[in-house]
Design an enzyme around this catalytic site. Structure first.
Site, PDB file in Angstrom:
ATOM      1  N   HIS A  88       0.789  -1.309   0.055  1.00 12.02           N
ATOM      2  CA  HIS A  88      -0.101  -0.044   0.098  1.00 12.02           C
ATOM      3  C   HIS A  88       0.868   1.356   0.087  1.00 12.02           C
ATOM      4  CE1 HIS A  88      -3.093  -2.729   2.270  1.00 12.02           C
ATOM      5  NE2 HIS A  88      -3.038  -2.838   1.138  1.00 12.02           N
TER       6      HIS A  88
HETATM    7  C1  LIG Z   1      -0.771  -7.819  -4.080  1.00  6.05           C
HETATM    8  C2  LIG Z   1      -1.711  -6.697  -3.630  1.00  6.05           C
HETATM    9  C3  LIG Z   1      -2.873  -6.490  -2.732  1.00  6.05           C
HETATM   10  C4  LIG Z   1      -3.697  -5.743  -2.528  1.00  6.05           C
HETATM   11  N1  LIG Z   1      -4.738  -5.950  -1.701  1.00  6.05           N
HETATM   12  C5  LIG Z   1      -5.503  -4.926  -1.378  1.00  6.05           C
HETATM   13  C6  LIG Z   1      -6.732  -5.085  -0.706  1.00  6.05           C
HETATM   14  O1  LIG Z   1      -7.067  -5.998  -0.543  1.00  6.05           O
HETATM   15  N2  LIG Z   1      -7.545  -4.118  -0.540  1.00  6.05           N
HETATM   16  C7  LIG Z   1      -6.850  -2.612  -0.669  1.00  6.05           C
HETATM   17  O2  LIG Z   1      -7.765  -1.499  -0.627  1.00  6.05           O
HETATM   18  N3  LIG Z   1      -5.767  -2.378  -1.445  1.00  6.05           N
HETATM   19  C8  LIG Z   1      -5.038  -3.559  -1.722  1.00  6.05           C
HETATM   20  N4  LIG Z   1      -3.884  -3.255  -2.521  1.00  6.05           N
HETATM   21  C9  LIG Z   1      -3.482  -1.913  -2.997  1.00  6.05           C
HETATM   22  C10 LIG Z   1      -4.350  -1.353  -3.794  1.00  6.05           C
HETATM   23  O3  LIG Z   1      -4.595  -2.191  -4.770  1.00  6.05           O
HETATM   24  C11 LIG Z   1      -3.559  -0.121  -4.656  1.00  6.05           C
HETATM   25  O4  LIG Z   1      -3.184   0.654  -3.266  1.00  6.05           O
HETATM   26  C12 LIG Z   1      -4.341   0.812  -5.511  1.00  6.05           C
HETATM   27  O5  LIG Z   1      -4.572  -0.029  -6.350  1.00  6.05           O
HETATM   28  C13 LIG Z   1      -3.555   1.949  -5.866  1.00  6.05           C
HETATM   29  O6  LIG Z   1      -4.228   2.621  -6.918  1.00  6.05           O
HETATM   30  P1  LIG Z   1      -3.484   3.699  -7.719  1.00  6.05           P
HETATM   31  O7  LIG Z   1      -4.529   4.534  -8.844  1.00  6.05           O
HETATM   32  O8  LIG Z   1      -2.664   4.584  -6.919  1.00  6.05           O
HETATM   33  O9  LIG Z   1      -2.603   2.961  -8.468  1.00  6.05           O
HETATM   34  P2  LIG Z   1      -2.446   1.579  -9.468  1.00  6.05           P
HETATM   35  O10 LIG Z   1      -3.799   1.023  -9.114  1.00  6.05           O
HETATM   36  O11 LIG Z   1      -1.119   0.691  -9.098  1.00  6.05           O
HETATM   37  O12 LIG Z   1      -2.545   2.079 -10.967  1.00  6.05           O
HETATM   38  C14 LIG Z   1      -1.594   2.497 -11.583  1.00  6.05           C
HETATM   39  C15 LIG Z   1      -1.590   2.334 -12.954  1.00  6.05           C
HETATM   40  O13 LIG Z   1      -0.727   3.377 -13.980  1.00  6.05           O
HETATM   41  C16 LIG Z   1      -0.117   2.390 -14.803  1.00  6.05           C
HETATM   42  N5  LIG Z   1       1.070   3.521 -15.122  1.00  6.05           N
HETATM   43  C17 LIG Z   1       2.209   3.636 -14.385  1.00  6.05           C
HETATM   44  N6  LIG Z   1       2.977   4.594 -14.836  1.00  6.05           N
HETATM   45  C18 LIG Z   1       2.525   4.791 -16.365  1.00  6.05           C
HETATM   46  C19 LIG Z   1       2.860   5.638 -17.362  1.00  6.05           C
HETATM   47  N7  LIG Z   1       4.030   6.310 -17.111  1.00  6.05           N
HETATM   48  N8  LIG Z   1       2.269   5.604 -18.378  1.00  6.05           N
HETATM   49  C20 LIG Z   1       0.974   4.871 -18.365  1.00  6.05           C
HETATM   50  N9  LIG Z   1       0.333   4.253 -17.473  1.00  6.05           N
HETATM   51  C21 LIG Z   1       1.174   4.038 -16.088  1.00  6.05           C
HETATM   52  C22 LIG Z   1       0.127   1.314 -14.207  1.00  6.05           C
HETATM   53  O14 LIG Z   1       0.722   0.291 -15.384  1.00  6.05           O
HETATM   54  C23 LIG Z   1      -1.009   0.998 -13.456  1.00  6.05           C
HETATM   55  O15 LIG Z   1      -1.906   0.182 -14.220  1.00  6.05           O
HETATM   56  C24 LIG Z   1      -2.961  -4.306  -2.897  1.00  6.05           C
HETATM   57  C25 LIG Z   1      -1.901  -4.350  -3.529  1.00  6.05           C
HETATM   58  C26 LIG Z   1      -1.331  -5.280  -3.922  1.00  6.05           C
HETATM   59  C27 LIG Z   1      -0.001  -5.189  -4.803  1.00  6.05           C
END
Ligand SMILES: Cc1cc2nc3c(=O)[nH]c(=O)nc-3n(C[C@H](O)[C@H](O)[C@H](O)COP(=O)(O)OP(=O)(O)OC[C@H]3O[C@@H](n4cnc5c(N)ncnc54)[C@H](O)[C@@H]3O)c2cc1C
Ligand code: SF4
Length: 628
Positions: A564
Site C-alpha cells: 500500500h
Molecule cells: C498484492 C496486492 C494486494 C493488495 N490488496 C489490497 C486490498 O485487498 N485492498 C486494498 O484496498 N488495497 C489493496 N492493494 C493496494 C491497492 O490495490 C492499491 O493501493 C491501488 O490499486 C493503488 O491505486 P493507484 O491508482 O494509485 O495505482 P494503481 O492501481 O497501481 O494504477 C496505476 C496504473 O498506472 C499505470 N502506469 C504507471 N506509470 C505509467 C505511465 N508512465 N504511463 C502509463 N501508465 C502508467 C500502471 O501500469 C498501473 O496500471 C493491494 C496491492 C497489492 C500489490
C-alpha cells in the site's frame, strides 16, 4: 523440461535467461533424493521467469548464482544431498545469506506454482464466470495514431485513474486513459500457468523492492485495472480519525468526512462491497476468527468487492471468475460507455507544457516509436511509485517534497501449525480481520493466504528440512499484519523509479508487536507451534516462548513486505510541504492534476483502494468545477 505443465501453457517461445548452476541450486535446495521436484524442469522454469525480470534483478540473480557456485567449490554438484546443504549453510555463515534467500525465493516460487499448476487451473475452470469481461473501448498503441486530441488525458487505469476517468467522462468531457500495461482477459486467468500470470501482471514481474533496512518487497500491478487486477479485494473506508488528520493536519479539504463520505458511499455501491460469506471463507479465516474469539479480541469477516467469489484463492494472480470486482469491471466500462477511450501498451514518458499550462502527453509504444496526445487537462494516476518519476521527466518535479513522504503500510506474515488440515489456499485469499490493536497501535491483522504453492517462498530451511515443511504446508494457518507507519520513504529517479525506505524504530517495534499479537491468535486457536519469522526464535510453542522471542527480536532482520504505497505527491494546504494543492492540482503548473495513491498525505492505516477511489472522484469533481 518435457514434463512441466509450463511448457503446455503458452510459454513456448519465451526466452530463458541463463543462470549458471541454477539446476545445482535446485538439487541442493529441494533435493530430488527426498522427493524434491525435477531440478532440470524447475531450473528451466526459473530461467524463464528470470527472462521477465528487469535487468538489475536478473543480473543480480546471475551474480548471486555465480558467486555462490564459485564459493562452494563444486560441492553443489555432489551426489550426497547433505554435502550440498552443508555447502550452502557454510556460505550463509560467510555472509551470503541474503543472496541464498533470493535464489531460494525464486526457486520456491517456480516450483510451488508449478506443483499446483494443474490444481489451480482445474479449480479456475470448475465454476462459470461470475460475469464476463466487460466491454471496453481499447486500442493498443500499435494501432493508435501519432497525434490525437481530447479534453482530458488520464494516465494510469488503476484505482484512482479509473474513477477519475469515469467521473470526467460522465460530465461530458472527451477522455482518453493511457495505460502502460495491456488488457488481461478472464480466459487467460483460467488457462495460463500461475507463474506466467504472476510474471505478467506485476511491474518488473513482482520483483520490486524498497531498498533499506530491512528491504521491503513491494509488488505493484500493471495492466488495464492497475493494481486492482491483483489485489485481494479487501475494502475499508478510511477511519474517521484518519480523514480528520488529513483535513486538519494537512489541510486536505477533500478529506473532510462530510465531503468525502458521499464519494465513499458511491465506491461502496459501485464495487458491490460486502462481508465474506463464512461458507466460502475457508479454514484459514475461520481459524483466525476462532483464535481471536478465544481471546475476546475484536474480529470479523472482511468486507470485499468480490460478488460471486468462489474462494479459489487466486486474487493475487488475476481472478479466474471475474468475481473480484476491480475497476476494469465497473469504473472503466462505465467510462467507456460515456465515450472514454483506453489506449494500452503506451508508457507516458512526458507531460507536455507550454507557458506553464498542460498541453498533453508524449507516450512510448512498445516498438520504440512515440505518439502525442493533446489536451488541456492531464490527470496523473500512475500510482505512488510511478507518479513522481513521470513528473520529474516532465520537468514538473521541482517541489522539494515530491517523491518524499512515502508510507508503505509495512506488512509481516507468520503462520501456525495445526494438527488438523487448514489448507490455507482453499478459501478466500484475504478473508478475516482482527482489529484489537488497530485503534490503539495501528496494527491491522488480516488472515491472508497466497495462491496455491506460492506461499512456500517463506518457509524456513533448505534441503530435506525445507521439503518436510513444504509437505506439511497444508497444516499451516497464515496471518498477515500491517502497521500504520510514518512516511519515511522516498521515490527517487526520473527514468525509472528507485524506492528507498528505512523502517523507523517505533514502527519496527510495532511490527514485532504485530508478530506477538498474531502468535497469540494462532496459539489461542490451537496451533501446536508458531513459525514466527524471527531468525533467533523461528519456532515457538507457548505464549511464554512467544513473549521471549518477541522481546529479543530485532525488526531489522525481519522479512517485510508492503502492498500500500502512498503519499509521494501529497496533497494539502502548505505550499512548502505539499506538491499538490488541496484540490488535487499540481502546484506550479495549470492543468496537471494528481488522482492516485500518491496524493494521500499520510498512511491510511487500512487497505487503501476505497480511499484512493473516493479521493480520485473528489479530484475529478474539482477538475469539472475548474473547467466549467
Ligand atoms: C498484492 C496486492 C494486494 C493488495 N490488496 C489490497 C486490498 O485487498 N485492498 C486494498 O484496498 N488495497 C489493496 N492493494 C493496494 C491497492 O490495490 C492499491 O493501493 C491501488 O490499486 C493503488 O491505486 P493507484 O491508482 O494509485 O495505482 P494503481 O492501481 O497501481 O494504477 C496505476 C496504473 O498506472 C499505470 N502506469 C504507471 N506509470 C505509467 C505511465 N508512465 N504511463 C502509463 N501508465 C502508467 C500502471 O501500469 C498501473 O496500471 C493491494 C496491492 C497489492 C500489490
Ligand atoms: S478468492 Fe479471489 S480469485 Fe478466487 S473467486 Fe474469490 S475473488 Fe476470485
Amino acid at each position: 523440461m518435457p514434463n512441466s505443465p509450463l511448457s503446455q501453457t503458452h510459454w513456448d517461445g519465451y526466452p530463458e535467461f541463463s543462470l549458471p548452476g541454477i539446476v545445482e541450486f535446485c538439487r541442493a535446495i529441494l533435493p530430488p533424493e527426498f522427493g524434491g521436484p525435477d531440478p532440470e524442469a524447475i531450473g528451466s522454469l526459473v530461467q524463464k521467469y528470470a527472462g521477465f525480470l528487469p535487468p538489475p534483478a536478473r543480473y543480480g540473480l546471475r551474480a548471486a548464482t555465480c558467486a555462490i557456485k564459485l564459493g562452494t567449490y563444486g560441492q553443489l554438484r555432489s551426489a550426497d544431498p547433505d554435502v550440498r546443504v552443508k555447502a550452502l549453510r557454510r556460505m550463509q555463515k560467510f555472509g551470503a545469506g541474503q543472496a541464498i534467500d533470493a535464489i531460494k525465493t525464486v526457486i520456491l516460487l517456480a516450483s510451488g506454482a508449478d506443483k499446483y499448476s494443474d490444481d489451480i487451473l482445474t479449480r479456475s475452470n470448475i465454476n462459470p464466470y461470475a460475469r464476463p469481461d466487460s466491454i471496453l473501448d481499447i486500442t493498443p498503441s500499435s494501432e493508435w495514431g501519432s497525434l490525437s486530441y481530447y479534453d482530458a488525458i488520464v494516465i494510469g487505469s488503476g484505482a484512482g485513474g479509473a474513477m477519475a476517468a469515469r467521473n470526467l467522462s460522465r460530465a461530458g468531457l472527451s477522455v482518453v486513459i493511457v495505460e502502460e500495461g495491456r488488457r488481461h482477459s478472464v480466459e487467460e486467468f483460467r488457462s495460463n500457468h500461475p507463474l506466467r500470470r504472476w510474471a505478467e501482471l506485476y511491474r518488473d514481474s513482482g520483483a520490486t523492492v524498497a531498498l533499506g533496512i530491512p528491504p521491503v518487497v513491494l509488488p505493484i500491478g500493471r495492466g488495464v485495472g492497475g493494481t486492482t487486477l491483483v489485489n485481494s479485494g479487501t475494502c475499508y473506508r478510511p477511519p474517521t480519525k484518519v480523514m480528520l488528520r488529513w483535513r486538519d493536519e494537512s489541510g486536505l479539504d477533500l478529506a473532510n468526512p462530510d465531503d468525502l463520505n458521499p464519494f465513499l458511499d458511491d465506491v461502496w455501491e459501485t464495487l458491490k462491497i460486502g462481508p465474506v460469506d463464512l461458507n466460502i471463507m475457508g479454514n484459514n479465516g475461520l481459524t483466525a476468527l476462532r483464535g481471536a474469539g478465544e481471546l475476546k479480541w475484536a474480529n470479523a469477516p472482511l468486507n470485499r468487492n468480490a460478488p460471486g467469489c468462489g474462494g479459489c484463492c487466486q486474487c493475487a494472480i488475476g481472478c479466474p471468475r471475474n468475481a473480484k470486482y476491480g475497476v476494469h469491471l465497473n469504473a472503466l466500462p462505465d467510462a467507456c460507455e460515456n465515450g472514454a477511450k483506453i489506449l494500452t501498451n503506451a508508457r507516458v514518458v512526458r507531460i507536455a507544457t507550454e507557458g506553464g499550462r498542460a498541453t498533453g502527453v508524449i507516450a512510448l509504444r512498445e516498438n520504440g516509436t512515440h505518439l502525442e496526445i493533446r489536451a488541456p487537462i492531464v490527470v496523473v494516476a500512475c500510482g505512488a511509485t510511478e507518479t513522481p518519476p513521470l513528473l520529474r521527466r516532465s520537468h514538473l518535479g521541482h517541489h522539494p517534497r515530491l517523491g518524499k513522504n512515502l508510507a508503505l503500510h509495512p506488512a509481516i506474515g507468520i503462520s501456525g501449525r495445526f494438527d488438523e488440515e487448514i489448507t490455507p489456499w482453499k478459501g478466500v485469499l484475504q478473508s478475516a480481520s482482527v482489529e484489537e490493536f488497530h485503534d490503539s497501535d495501528g496494527i491491522l491483522i488480516e488472515a491472508t493466504s497466497t495462491p496455491p504453492g506460492m506461499g512456500s517462498m517463506v518457509l524456513p530451511g533448505i534441503g530435506k528440512d525445507l521439503l518436510n515443511e513444504i509437505s506439511q504446508a497444508n497444516m499451516l494457518c497464515t496471518l498477515g499484519a500491517m502497521i500504520g507507519d510514518d512516511g519515511n520513504g522516498s521515490v527517487i529517479g526520473s527514468r525509472n523509479s528507485i524506492v528507498t525506505y528505512n523502517l523507523k524504530n517505533h514502527d519496527g517495534k510495532r511490527l514485532v508487536k504485530a508478530i506477538w499479537a498474531m502468535g497469540k491468535v494462532l496459539l489461542a486457536a490451537g496451533a501446536s507451534e508458531v513459525l514466527t519469522g524471527i531468525p533467533s526464535h523461528p519456532v515457538v510453542r507457548t505464549v511464554e516462548e512467544l513473549e521471549n522471542a518477541t522481546k529479543s527480536a530485532n525488526y531489522k532482520s525481519l522479512h517485510v513486505a508492503a502492498f500500500h504505497p502512498t503519499g509521494t505527491c501529497a496533497a494539502g494546504s502548505d505550499p512548502q510541504k505539499h506538491p499538490v494543492d488541496p484540490s488535487g492540482s499540481l502546484r506550479g503548473v495549470i492543468g496537471v492534476w494528481v488522482a492516485d495513491a500518491s496524493i494521500i498525505p499520510s498512511c491510511p492505516e487500512v487497505n487503501p483502494q476505497v480511499s484512493i477511489m473516493a479521493l480520485a472522484q473528489s479530484v475529478a469533481g474539482k477538475i469539472i468545477e475548474a473547467s466549467s
